[in-house]
Scaffold this motif. Structure first.
Motif, PDB file in Angstrom:
ATOM      1  N   ALA A   1     -37.340 102.355  69.627  1.00  0.00           N
ATOM      2  CA  ALA A   1     -37.766 103.582  68.962  1.00  0.00           C
ATOM      3  C   ALA A   1     -39.094 104.082  69.543  1.00  0.00           C
ATOM      4  O   ALA A   1     -39.265 105.282  69.775  1.00  0.00           O
ATOM      5  N   ILE A   2     -40.014 103.163  69.786  1.00  0.00           N
ATOM      6  CA  ILE A   2     -41.318 103.551  70.334  1.00  0.00           C
ATOM      7  C   ILE A   2     -41.160 104.145  71.726  1.00  0.00           C
ATOM      8  O   ILE A   2     -41.795 105.148  72.083  1.00  0.00           O
ATOM      9  N   ARG A   3     -40.281 103.544  72.546  1.00  0.00           N
ATOM     10  CA  ARG A   3     -40.051 104.095  73.883  1.00  0.00           C
ATOM     11  C   ARG A   3     -39.413 105.473  73.797  1.00  0.00           C
ATOM     12  O   ARG A   3     -39.762 106.384  74.565  1.00  0.00           O
ATOM     13  N   ARG A   4     -38.457 105.651  72.889  1.00  0.00           N
ATOM     14  CA  ARG A   4     -37.806 106.948  72.748  1.00  0.00           C
ATOM     15  C   ARG A   4     -38.798 108.015  72.285  1.00  0.00           C
ATOM     16  O   ARG A   4     -38.645 109.196  72.602  1.00  0.00           O
TER      17      ARG A   4
ATOM     18  N   ILE B   1     -45.293 109.063  77.213  1.00  0.00           N
ATOM     19  CA  ILE B   1     -44.654 108.294  78.275  1.00  0.00           C
ATOM     20  C   ILE B   1     -43.192 108.703  78.328  1.00  0.00           C
ATOM     21  O   ILE B   1     -42.524 108.784  77.291  1.00  0.00           O
ATOM     22  N   ASN B   2     -42.669 108.979  79.514  1.00  0.00           N
ATOM     23  CA  ASN B   2     -41.282 109.381  79.672  1.00  0.00           C
ATOM     24  C   ASN B   2     -40.377 108.158  79.549  1.00  0.00           C
ATOM     25  O   ASN B   2     -40.415 107.265  80.394  1.00  0.00           O
ATOM     26  N   PRO B   3     -39.541 108.079  78.493  1.00  0.00           N
ATOM     27  CA  PRO B   3     -38.696 106.888  78.311  1.00  0.00           C
ATOM     28  C   PRO B   3     -37.673 106.704  79.420  1.00  0.00           C
ATOM     29  O   PRO B   3     -37.321 105.585  79.768  1.00  0.00           O
ATOM     30  N   ASP B   4     -37.185 107.819  80.003  1.00  0.00           N
ATOM     31  CA  ASP B   4     -36.225 107.698  81.108  1.00  0.00           C
ATOM     32  C   ASP B   4     -36.882 107.045  82.319  1.00  0.00           C
ATOM     33  O   ASP B   4     -36.259 106.241  83.017  1.00  0.00           O
ATOM     34  N   ARG B   5     -38.157 107.389  82.557  1.00  0.00           N
ATOM     35  CA  ARG B   5     -38.858 106.793  83.690  1.00  0.00           C
ATOM     36  C   ARG B   5     -39.086 105.299  83.464  1.00  0.00           C
ATOM     37  O   ARG B   5     -38.977 104.503  84.386  1.00  0.00           O
ATOM     38  N   ILE B   6     -39.379 104.935  82.205  1.00  0.00           N
ATOM     39  CA  ILE B   6     -39.574 103.516  81.894  1.00  0.00           C
ATOM     40  C   ILE B   6     -38.293 102.737  82.174  1.00  0.00           C
ATOM     41  O   ILE B   6     -38.309 101.656  82.768  1.00  0.00           O
TER      42      ILE B   6
END
Length: 230
Positions: free
Chosen positions: A121-124, A200-205
């Motif tokens: 959830a935090i990444r999203r 922070i871009n979650p797709d990049r992570i």
């Protein structure tokens, strides 16, 4: 349902919390539900509907949980990655409407299908985390309350440590309602609809993570190949 380290993966409507809360909103909720159950036993002629909602989320509401995910740096408890379930506010309102206008006797868990880990959830939400040790949970919660950032209750702090999941089979089969949003969809609508700026871009992570795994695998193969030629 509560939030404890020994809770089941999913609470059904027949299960009770293993540890009853001693204060705050959680204690009030348990007591009110007890009164309503008592009314149902005393008055079998009255249709009593009990709804147990997961945490509400959506672009149009402001709760301690939505403010938590909007923090630029999100505090988490080190070593814990709890399961979370959400119900979109639109689904919650529709269930309430049907409970009032239709006959649905019984107790029903209300949540979107599936779960999200807190880290997911935090990444999203495009946030980064600040893990702190579990003995500091109470102190960190007090700090956030004093600064006015997020008003964490003891129950919410336990939720962020141990999580909670509920079985929604009875909502679908007996109540006759399937939520429009699953848990992931409800959370995504909150992130996009509330205008939350992803730091922070979650797709990049995820792309970096896949690349790291790929390089790690290639490195192991190269090492094994070198060893075989020696």
């Amino acid at each position: 349902a509560g939030s404890r380290e020994d809770d089941p993966a999913l609470f059904s409507e027949n299960m009770e919390p293993r540890g009853l809360p001693r204060s705050g909103y959680a204690k009030d909720s348990v007591e009110v539900e007890g009164y309503v159950r008592g009314l149902g036993r005393r008055r079998p002629d009255v249709d009593v509907t009990l709804l147990r909602f997961a945490n509400f989320i959506g672009p149009s509401i402001d709760t301690p949980l939505t403010r938590y995910f909007a923090l630029p740096v999100v505090p988490t408890v080190f070593g814990f990655d709890p399961r979370m379930q959400f119900v979109h506010v639109d689904d919650g309102l529709e269930v309430l409407r049907r409970a009032v206008t239709e006959d649905h006797r019984g107790t029903f868990n209300v949540a979107g299908d599936g779960v999200l880990l807190l880290s997911q959830a935090i990444r999203r939400a495009g946030r980064t985390t600040f893990p702190f040790p579990s003995p500091a949970v109470t102190a960190v919660g007090s700090l956030f309350r004093r600064t006015g950032l997020v008003d964490f209750s003891p129950e919410q702090l336990r939720f962020l440590q141990f999580g909670r999941g509920v079985d929604t089979t009875r909502l679908r089969d007996d109540f006759g309602y399937r939520t429009r949003y699953d848990t992931i969809g409800a959370f995504e609508d909150f992130v996009t609809g509330s205008g939350l700026q992803r730091i922070i871009n979650p797709d990049r992570i995820e792309a970096v993570g896949r690349a790291a795994l790929s390089l790690s695998g290639a490195g192991r193969l190269a090492h094994l190949g070198g060893g075989g030629n020696a």
